[in-house]
Design a protein around this motif. Structure first.
Motif, PDB file in Angstrom:
ATOM      1  N   GLN A  80      51.598 -27.720  17.947  1.00  0.00           N
ATOM      2  CA  GLN A  80      52.147 -26.688  17.065  1.00  0.00           C
ATOM      3  C   GLN A  80      51.058 -25.971  16.271  1.00  0.00           C
ATOM      4  N   GLU A  81      50.130 -26.752  15.686  1.00  0.00           N
ATOM      5  CA  GLU A  81      49.066 -26.147  14.889  1.00  0.00           C
ATOM      6  C   GLU A  81      48.154 -25.280  15.756  1.00  0.00           C
ATOM      7  N   GLU A  82      47.874 -25.746  16.971  1.00  0.00           N
ATOM      8  CA  GLU A  82      47.018 -24.980  17.876  1.00  0.00           C
ATOM      9  C   GLU A  82      47.680 -23.667  18.275  1.00  0.00           C
ATOM     10  N   LEU A  83      48.988 -23.718  18.551  1.00  0.00           N
ATOM     11  CA  LEU A  83      49.702 -22.499  18.910  1.00  0.00           C
ATOM     12  C   LEU A  83      49.667 -21.498  17.760  1.00  0.00           C
ATOM     13  N   GLN A  84      49.899 -21.963  16.547  1.00  0.00           N
ATOM     14  CA  GLN A  84      49.863 -21.068  15.394  1.00  0.00           C
ATOM     15  C   GLN A  84      48.476 -20.457  15.199  1.00  0.00           C
ATOM     16  N   GLU A  85      47.441 -21.265  15.412  1.00  0.00           N
ATOM     17  CA  GLU A  85      46.077 -20.751  15.258  1.00  0.00           C
ATOM     18  C   GLU A  85      45.761 -19.703  16.319  1.00  0.00           C
ATOM     19  N   ARG A  86      46.237 -19.903  17.541  1.00  0.00           N
ATOM     20  CA  ARG A  86      45.988 -18.932  18.606  1.00  0.00           C
ATOM     21  C   ARG A  86      46.719 -17.618  18.329  1.00  0.00           C
ATOM     22  N   VAL A  87      47.868 -17.707  17.668  1.00  0.00           N
ATOM     23  CA  VAL A  87      48.568 -16.483  17.279  1.00  0.00           C
ATOM     24  C   VAL A  87      47.777 -15.755  16.196  1.00  0.00           C
ATOM     25  N   ARG A  88      47.261 -16.504  15.226  1.00  0.00           N
ATOM     26  CA  ARG A  88      46.537 -15.893  14.108  1.00  0.00           C
ATOM     27  C   ARG A  88      45.245 -15.218  14.561  1.00  0.00           C
ATOM     28  N   ASN A  89      44.496 -15.877  15.462  1.00  0.00           N
ATOM     29  CA  ASN A  89      43.205 -15.302  15.854  1.00  0.00           C
ATOM     30  C   ASN A  89      43.288 -14.378  17.068  1.00  0.00           C
ATOM     31  N   GLY A  90      44.491 -14.190  17.619  1.00  0.00           N
ATOM     32  CA  GLY A  90      44.677 -13.250  18.715  1.00  0.00           C
ATOM     33  C   GLY A  90      44.488 -13.826  20.101  1.00  0.00           C
ATOM     34  N   ASP A  91      44.104 -15.112  20.197  1.00  0.00           N
ATOM     35  CA  ASP A  91      43.915 -15.729  21.516  1.00  0.00           C
ATOM     36  C   ASP A  91      45.222 -15.867  22.285  1.00  0.00           C
ATOM     37  N   ILE A  92      46.349 -15.688  21.605  1.00  0.00           N
ATOM     38  CA  ILE A  92      47.629 -15.775  22.301  1.00  0.00           C
ATOM     39  C   ILE A  92      47.758 -14.688  23.358  1.00  0.00           C
ATOM     40  N   ALA A  93      47.016 -13.593  23.179  1.00  0.00           N
ATOM     41  CA  ALA A  93      47.041 -12.524  24.185  1.00  0.00           C
ATOM     42  C   ALA A  93      46.511 -13.021  25.525  1.00  0.00           C
ATOM     43  N   ILE A  94      45.498 -13.905  25.481  1.00  0.00           N
ATOM     44  CA  ILE A  94      44.971 -14.490  26.716  1.00  0.00           C
ATOM     45  C   ILE A  94      46.038 -15.349  27.383  1.00  0.00           C
ATOM     46  N   ASP A  95      46.777 -16.104  26.570  1.00  0.00           N
ATOM     47  CA  ASP A  95      47.844 -16.945  27.114  1.00  0.00           C
ATOM     48  C   ASP A  95      48.925 -16.106  27.788  1.00  0.00           C
ATOM     49  N   LEU A  96      49.232 -14.961  27.187  1.00  0.00           N
ATOM     50  CA  LEU A  96      50.278 -14.102  27.745  1.00  0.00           C
ATOM     51  C   LEU A  96      49.843 -13.443  29.042  1.00  0.00           C
ATOM     52  N   TYR A  97      48.537 -13.286  29.245  1.00  0.00           N
ATOM     53  CA  TYR A  97      48.036 -12.687  30.480  1.00  0.00           C
ATOM     54  C   TYR A  97      47.919 -13.695  31.617  1.00  0.00           C
ATOM     55  N   ARG A  98      48.044 -14.983  31.308  1.00  0.00           N
ATOM     56  CA  ARG A  98      47.951 -15.989  32.357  1.00  0.00           C
ATOM     57  C   ARG A  98      49.116 -15.843  33.330  1.00  0.00           C
ATOM     58  N   PRO A  99      48.897 -16.124  34.616  1.00  0.00           N
ATOM     59  CA  PRO A  99      49.995 -16.071  35.595  1.00  0.00           C
ATOM     60  C   PRO A  99      50.865 -17.322  35.513  1.00  0.00           C
ATOM     61  N   ALA A 100      51.324 -17.617  34.295  1.00  0.00           N
ATOM     62  CA  ALA A 100      52.158 -18.808  34.069  1.00  0.00           C
ATOM     63  C   ALA A 100      53.079 -18.524  32.905  1.00  0.00           C
ATOM     64  N   ASP A 101      54.206 -19.205  32.899  1.00  0.00           N
ATOM     65  CA  ASP A 101      55.158 -19.045  31.813  1.00  0.00           C
ATOM     66  C   ASP A 101      54.603 -19.715  30.558  1.00  0.00           C
ATOM     67  N   LEU A 102      54.613 -19.001  29.440  1.00  0.00           N
ATOM     68  CA  LEU A 102      54.013 -19.504  28.207  1.00  0.00           C
ATOM     69  C   LEU A 102      54.686 -20.790  27.734  1.00  0.00           C
ATOM     70  N   GLN A 103      56.008 -20.802  27.733  1.00  0.00           N
ATOM     71  CA  GLN A 103      56.727 -21.981  27.247  1.00  0.00           C
ATOM     72  C   GLN A 103      56.502 -23.185  28.147  1.00  0.00           C
ATOM     73  N   LEU A 104      56.564 -22.981  29.459  1.00  0.00           N
ATOM     74  CA  LEU A 104      56.347 -24.094  30.382  1.00  0.00           C
ATOM     75  C   LEU A 104      54.922 -24.609  30.310  1.00  0.00           C
ATOM     76  N   TRP A 105      53.966 -23.713  30.082  1.00  0.00           N
ATOM     77  CA  TRP A 105      52.563 -24.115  29.950  1.00  0.00           C
ATOM     78  C   TRP A 105      52.395 -25.096  28.791  1.00  0.00           C
ATOM     79  N   TRP A 106      52.925 -24.724  27.625  1.00  0.00           N
ATOM     80  CA  TRP A 106      52.795 -25.578  26.460  1.00  0.00           C
ATOM     81  C   TRP A 106      53.619 -26.857  26.612  1.00  0.00           C
ATOM     82  N   LEU A 107      54.766 -26.761  27.279  1.00  0.00           N
ATOM     83  CA  LEU A 107      55.580 -27.951  27.509  1.00  0.00           C
ATOM     84  C   LEU A 107      54.838 -28.941  28.396  1.00  0.00           C
ATOM     85  N   ALA A 108      54.223 -28.454  29.464  1.00  0.00           N
ATOM     86  CA  ALA A 108      53.479 -29.338  30.359  1.00  0.00           C
ATOM     87  C   ALA A 108      52.326 -30.014  29.623  1.00  0.00           C
TER      88      ALA A 108
END
Length: 266
Positions: A80-108
């Motif tokens: 949870q803390e890592e996800l929030q930090e990636r949102v704050r620093n903008g790295d979440i954009a890299i996650d969204l560009y991955r050829p994978a579902d964001l929710q399933l990625w974090w769940l796995a």
């Protein structure tokens, strides 16, 4: 599925590298387990069969709770803390560009983390409790199998709750407050302080119907045999139902958050 299996294995190996932190966690869980165990002994001495448990069952509840504390991230410490930090620093954009579902990625990744925590921080405290106290651990392999299924569903429910909290970072500059409130709710309504069956009346019924009960109360009761036969199936269905609802809510929230990122140019 190979991708998500690889992500899960990566999550397992990632947490396996923190050996000193794991040893410290095992020590903390064991010490806290002894403190709670003797507290429960005093309480059950005054109120035998409180909440429908005898002393051995109450002590089993304590030590299984300590075994699952890190596995289900009842006090945080997951993704949870890592996800929030990636949102704050903008790295979440890299996650969204991955050829994978964001929710399933974090769940796995979280399933991999939970698998290591169950083995690395769960087994030793439970063994310590079993060696020092008389616990009501079952001898039936089927009940242990049902317990593991309940633990898996508990991890998924816990992930779904933490994922929703993590997504709050899309709207809040600092999600620490929401995370703290979530931890307090999880600590109380999961049953990690006291079994939820101790609470009487409407309050107890509501507490046992909330999703946090699926994270700890239900798995422990499955292990103790309080849900037998069709009752065990009903308990697992209760967990699966909350998992489905919360995952769907997380997906809807994710979709709205993703549109927010596009609007902001993130």
């Amino acid at each position: 599925m190979r991708l998500y299996a690889a992500v899960a294995m990566s999550g397992f190996r990632r947490y396996a590298t923190y050996r000193i932190a794991t040893a410290a966690g095992v020590f903390t869980n064991t010490v806290f387990g002894f403190v709670l165990a003797y507290t429960f002994i005093a309480l059950w001495h005054e109120r035998p069969h409180l909440g429908g448990y005898d002393r051995a069952q109450a002590l089993t509840f304590v030590w299984v709770s300590q075994a699952l504390l890190a596995t289900v991230s009842l006090l945080g410490g997951g993704f949870q803390e890592e996800l929030q930090e990636r949102v704050r620093n903008g790295d979440i954009a890299i996650d969204l560009y991955r050829p994978a579902d964001l929710q399933l990625w974090w769940l796995a990744a979280d399933l991999g983390r939970a698998g290591f925590q169950l083995l690395g921080r769960g087994v030793v405290p439970l063994l310590a409790g079993a060696l020092h106290f008389e616990l009501a651990l079952p001898a039936d392999p089927l009940r242990w199998l049902l317990f593991l299924c309940a633990v898996l569903l508990a991890v998924v429910v816990g992930f779904a709750v933490h994922y929703l909290v993590g997504l709050c970072a899309f709207w809040l500059l600092d999600g620490a407050g929401v995370a703290m409130v979530s931890q307090l709710l999880c600590l109380f309504f999961s049953g990690s302080l006291l079994p939820l069956t101790v609470f009487p009346g409407l309050f107890g019924a509501v507490a046992r119907a909330l999703p946090w009960a699926a994270m700890l109360q239900v798995p422990v009761d499955v292990l103790l045999g309080r849900h037998a036969g069709w009752g065990a199936a009903g308990a697992l269905a209760f967990q699966a139902g909350w998992a489905a609802v919360l995952l769907a809510l997380g997906r809807l929230t994710q979709a709205r958050a993703t549109r927010k990122v596009v609007v902001q140019g993130g």
